[in-house]
Design an enzyme around this catalytic site. Sequence first.
Site, PDB file in Angstrom:
ATOM      1  N   HIS A  55       1.001 -12.339   5.293  1.00 35.13           N
ATOM      2  CA  HIS A  55       0.977 -10.883   4.935  1.00 35.13           C
ATOM      3  C   HIS A  55       2.394 -10.444   5.394  1.00 35.13           C
ATOM      4  CE1 HIS A  55      -2.181  -7.557   4.209  1.00 35.13           C
ATOM      5  NE2 HIS A  55      -1.329  -6.900   4.548  1.00 35.13           N
ATOM      6  N   SER A 107       0.168 -16.868   2.378  1.00 33.47           N
ATOM      7  CA  SER A 107       0.666 -15.733   2.737  1.00 33.47           C
ATOM      8  C   SER A 107       0.368 -15.506   4.323  1.00 33.47           C
ATOM      9  CB  SER A 107       0.107 -14.524   2.062  1.00 33.47           C
ATOM     10  OG  SER A 107       0.725 -13.291   2.317  1.00 33.47           O
ATOM     11  N   GLY A 158       0.842  -1.265   0.196  1.00 32.80           N
ATOM     12  CA  GLY A 158       0.051  -0.116   0.062  1.00 32.80           C
ATOM     13  C   GLY A 158       0.999   1.450   0.044  1.00 32.80           C
ATOM     14  N   SER A 185      -2.352  -2.934  -4.550  1.00 33.70           N
ATOM     15  CA  SER A 185      -3.174  -2.811  -3.492  1.00 33.70           C
ATOM     16  C   SER A 185      -4.387  -1.806  -3.372  1.00 33.70           C
ATOM     17  CB  SER A 185      -2.057  -2.059  -2.358  1.00 33.70           C
ATOM     18  OG  SER A 185      -2.880  -1.787  -1.186  1.00 33.70           O
ATOM     19  N   GLY A 187       9.171 -13.208   2.777  1.00 30.85           N
ATOM     20  CA  GLY A 187      10.615 -13.530   3.227  1.00 30.85           C
ATOM     21  C   GLY A 187      11.223 -13.993   1.942  1.00 30.85           C
ATOM     22  N   LYS A 207      -5.618 -14.191  -0.814  1.00 26.03           N
ATOM     23  CA  LYS A 207      -4.563 -14.071  -0.256  1.00 26.03           C
ATOM     24  C   LYS A 207      -4.425 -14.237   1.241  1.00 26.03           C
ATOM     25  CE  LYS A 207      -1.129 -10.501  -0.643  1.00 26.03           C
ATOM     26  NZ  LYS A 207      -0.768  -9.888   0.633  1.00 26.03           N
ATOM     27  N   ARG A 237       2.802  -9.477   8.961  1.00 27.86           N
ATOM     28  CA  ARG A 237       2.315  -8.511   9.395  1.00 27.86           C
ATOM     29  C   ARG A 237       0.638  -8.589   9.889  1.00 27.86           C
ATOM     30  NH1 ARG A 237       5.039  -3.845   6.960  1.00 27.86           N
ATOM     31  NH2 ARG A 237       3.300  -2.593   6.639  1.00 27.86           N
ATOM     32  N   GLY A 285       7.314  -8.631  -1.527  1.00 33.16           N
ATOM     33  CA  GLY A 285       7.103  -7.303  -1.065  1.00 33.16           C
ATOM     34  C   GLY A 285       7.907  -6.195  -0.735  1.00 33.16           C
ATOM     35  N   ARG A 286       8.655  -6.726   0.554  1.00 29.71           N
ATOM     36  CA  ARG A 286       9.562  -5.491   0.884  1.00 29.71           C
ATOM     37  C   ARG A 286      10.754  -5.224  -0.174  1.00 29.71           C
ATOM     38  NH1 ARG A 286       7.671  -8.194   5.446  1.00 29.71           N
ATOM     39  NH2 ARG A 286       7.036  -6.964   7.011  1.00 29.71           N
ATOM     40  N   TYR A 328      -8.961  -5.429  -0.380  1.00 28.97           N
ATOM     41  CA  TYR A 328      -9.477  -5.053   1.021  1.00 28.97           C
ATOM     42  C   TYR A 328     -10.862  -4.825   0.844  1.00 28.97           C
ATOM     43  CZ  TYR A 328      -4.823  -4.640   2.901  1.00 28.97           C
ATOM     44  OH  TYR A 328      -3.339  -5.103   3.420  1.00 28.97           O
ATOM     45  N   THR A 357      -7.683 -10.280   0.097  1.00 32.36           N
ATOM     46  CA  THR A 357      -6.739 -10.431   1.080  1.00 32.36           C
ATOM     47  C   THR A 357      -7.662 -10.717   2.393  1.00 32.36           C
ATOM     48  OG1 THR A 357      -5.104  -9.128   0.289  1.00 32.36           O
ATOM     49  CG2 THR A 357      -5.064  -9.551   2.810  1.00 32.36           C
ATOM     50  N   GLN A 406      -5.388  -6.376  -5.978  1.00 34.42           N
ATOM     51  CA  GLN A 406      -5.621  -6.829  -4.435  1.00 34.42           C
ATOM     52  C   GLN A 406      -6.808  -6.318  -3.648  1.00 34.42           C
ATOM     53  OE1 GLN A 406      -4.557  -4.601  -1.336  1.00 34.42           O
ATOM     54  NE2 GLN A 406      -5.549  -6.343  -0.047  1.00 34.42           N
TER      55      GLN A 406
HETATM   56  C1  LIG Z   1       4.549  -2.035   3.766  1.00 34.85           C
HETATM   57  C2  LIG Z   1       3.920  -3.080   3.312  1.00 34.85           C
HETATM   58  C3  LIG Z   1       2.604  -2.785   2.810  1.00 34.85           C
HETATM   59  C4  LIG Z   1       1.839  -3.975   2.305  1.00 34.85           C
HETATM   60  N1  LIG Z   1       0.376  -3.539   2.014  1.00 34.85           N
HETATM   61  C5  LIG Z   1      -0.290  -4.528   1.623  1.00 34.85           C
HETATM   62  C6  LIG Z   1      -1.502  -4.466   1.049  1.00 34.85           C
HETATM   63  O1  LIG Z   1      -1.919  -3.310   0.978  1.00 34.85           O
HETATM   64  N2  LIG Z   1      -2.379  -5.308   0.821  1.00 34.85           N
HETATM   65  C7  LIG Z   1      -1.974  -6.553   0.947  1.00 34.85           C
HETATM   66  O2  LIG Z   1      -2.645  -7.693   0.467  1.00 34.85           O
HETATM   67  N3  LIG Z   1      -0.740  -6.853   1.176  1.00 34.85           N
HETATM   68  C8  LIG Z   1      -0.150  -5.944   1.681  1.00 34.85           C
HETATM   69  N4  LIG Z   1       1.225  -6.316   2.273  1.00 34.85           N
HETATM   70  C9  LIG Z   1       1.932  -7.732   2.181  1.00 34.85           C
HETATM   71  C10 LIG Z   1       2.356  -8.067   0.860  1.00 34.85           C
HETATM   72  O3  LIG Z   1       1.548  -8.068  -0.317  1.00 34.85           O
HETATM   73  C11 LIG Z   1       3.178  -9.520   0.795  1.00 34.85           C
HETATM   74  O4  LIG Z   1       2.147 -10.380   1.290  1.00 34.85           O
HETATM   75  C12 LIG Z   1       4.501  -9.425   1.921  1.00 34.85           C
HETATM   76  O5  LIG Z   1       4.814  -8.052   1.712  1.00 34.85           O
HETATM   77  C13 LIG Z   1       5.410 -10.373   1.511  1.00 34.85           C
HETATM   78  O6  LIG Z   1       6.243 -10.569   2.313  1.00 34.85           O
HETATM   79  P1  LIG Z   1       7.889  -9.734   2.172  1.00 34.85           P
HETATM   80  O7  LIG Z   1       7.658  -8.318   2.527  1.00 34.85           O
HETATM   81  O8  LIG Z   1       8.671 -10.435   3.108  1.00 34.85           O
HETATM   82  O9  LIG Z   1       8.197 -10.149   0.704  1.00 34.85           O
HETATM   83  C14 LIG Z   1       2.257  -5.307   2.430  1.00 34.85           C
HETATM   84  C15 LIG Z   1       3.465  -5.583   2.861  1.00 34.85           C
HETATM   85  C16 LIG Z   1       4.224  -4.395   3.352  1.00 34.85           C
HETATM   86  C17 LIG Z   1       5.575  -4.860   3.774  1.00 34.85           C
END
Ligand SMILES: Cc1cc2nc3c(=O)[nH]c(=O)nc-3n(C[C@H](O)[C@H](O)[C@H](O)COP(=O)(O)O)c2cc1C
Length: 357
Positions: free
Chosen positions: A250, A248, A73, A100, A283, A226, A253, A304-305, A123, A149, A121
Site C-alpha cells: 500500500h 504491494s 483515493g 479506487s 516506491g 492487491k 501505508r 501511486g504517488r 475495498y 485490496t 480497486q
Molecule cells: C494518497 C494515496 C491514496 C491511496 N489510495 C488507495 C486506495 O484507495 N486503494 C488502494 O488499493 N490503494 C491505495 N493507495 C496505494 C496505491 O494504490 C499503491 O499501492 C501505492 O501508492 C504504491 O506506492 P507508491 O506511492 O510509492 O508508488 C493509495 C496511495 C496513496 C499514496
Amino acid sequence: MDFELLARKALPPAHWGYLTTGVDDDKTLRMNREAFDHYQLRARRLVDVTHADLKTEVFGAMWETPIYISAVGSQRAFHPEGEIATARAAKAKKTTQMLSTVASTAVEEVTSALGTAPWYQLYMPATWDDTEKMVKRVEAAGCPVLAWTIDLLAGRNTETGTRFARADQRDCSTCHNTSPKAGASTQRNQGKPMFAGLSGNMNPPGATWSYVDRLKKMTRMKLVLKGIDTAEDAKLAREHGADGVIVSNHGGRAAETGRGTIDILPEVVDAVGSQFPVFVDGGFRRGSDVYKALAIGARAVGIGRPYIYGLSAFGQEGVERVLEIFRAELTLTMRQCGTPSIAQIGRASVLRNGARL
Ligand SMILES: Cc1cc2nc3c(=O)[nH]c(=O)nc-3n(C[C@H](O)[C@H](O)[C@H](O)COP(=O)(O)O)c2cc1C
C-alpha cells in the site's frame, strides 16, 4: 521527484499529509525506495537496440507499456478535475488506470473520460449485500479486472498524515461532510460516489480466504488480490481462484517495518511461477526501478504517488508528463541493457547484492 516538491507547494497541509504519509515512523515507506539499491543491472552489449518495444500482454489485452496507474483515493483533494484529469492523461498516454473504491469520481464518468472502463480497486464493503451491489455496478460499467485490496483489513496508523491534518487551519466542513481529522471513515465514505446507496462500512476484519472463493463466484471480471507480501499467500491466492496478485504494501501505508516490495517480489514469483500474472507497486520512481521488477518476473508495475505529484502540480498535463518520463527512462534502460523487448528482460538482467537470482 521534482514533481514532489511542486505538489507539496500546490497542496494544503492536510492533503499533502494524506499523500505523503506512511504508517508509524514511515519505515516501510522508506524501505520501498531503499530496497532498489539491493539490485544491480547486468547489461549486455552489441545487441541491435535501434528500436525498443514496451508492449506487454495482460489478461489477453495488449498494453503499450508495462507501467499502470495504481489506485489512489479522493483525487479531487489533489486537483479540481481529480480522477477525470488522470483518466484523460491515461487515455492520451495509452496507460491502464486502476480506479479506487474511495474515488471522488464515479466509475461511469471515469470510463467515459478514459474511453474504456478502468480496472476497479475494491475495498470490500462490510456486508455481502453491499459487496454484491458494488461488484455488479462496476461489472456493468465494463471493468475488466477487480483488484481487491487486502492489506488494510486490520486498520492502520497514519501518523505523518495526522500531524499534517492537525496543522491545517482551514475549515474542512466546506468540502467534507465530516472532519477528516475525526477519522470517521464510514461517514466519509457515504459521500463517495462508489458508495451511493450503500452503508459506507468497509474492509471487514473477519475476511478469510473463503471470501476469495465467494468473490470469484460473484463476478466474470478477473480477480486480482492487491497486497500480497509472502510466497504462502501468493500460493493461496492462486489456489482460491485469483487470476493474479499484486505485491504491494500500500505504498508503505499499511503495516510498519515491512520489506520493500522489490525484495518481496522474487519469493512471490518463485511461488506461483512465471505464467501466473504477478504485479508490483511501491516506491517505483525511475525507469530502472521498473526494469528491475520486470527482470525479477513482474508482469507490470503500478505507480501511486508519482502521478499524483504530477496531478497536484499541473493536472492532466502533469500526469501525462510523469507517464512520459517513466516510459522514456524504461526505454533507455532496456536499450542500455541490450534487452529492447519485454520478453528479453529476465533474471539474467539483474543481480541481488551482486549475486545471480
Ligand atoms: C494518497 C494515496 C491514496 C491511496 N489510495 C488507495 C486506495 O484507495 N486503494 C488502494 O488499493 N490503494 C491505495 N493507495 C496505494 C496505491 O494504490 C499503491 O499501492 C501505492 O501508492 C504504491 O506506492 P507508491 O506511492 O510509492 O508508488 C493509495 C496511495 C496513496 C499514496
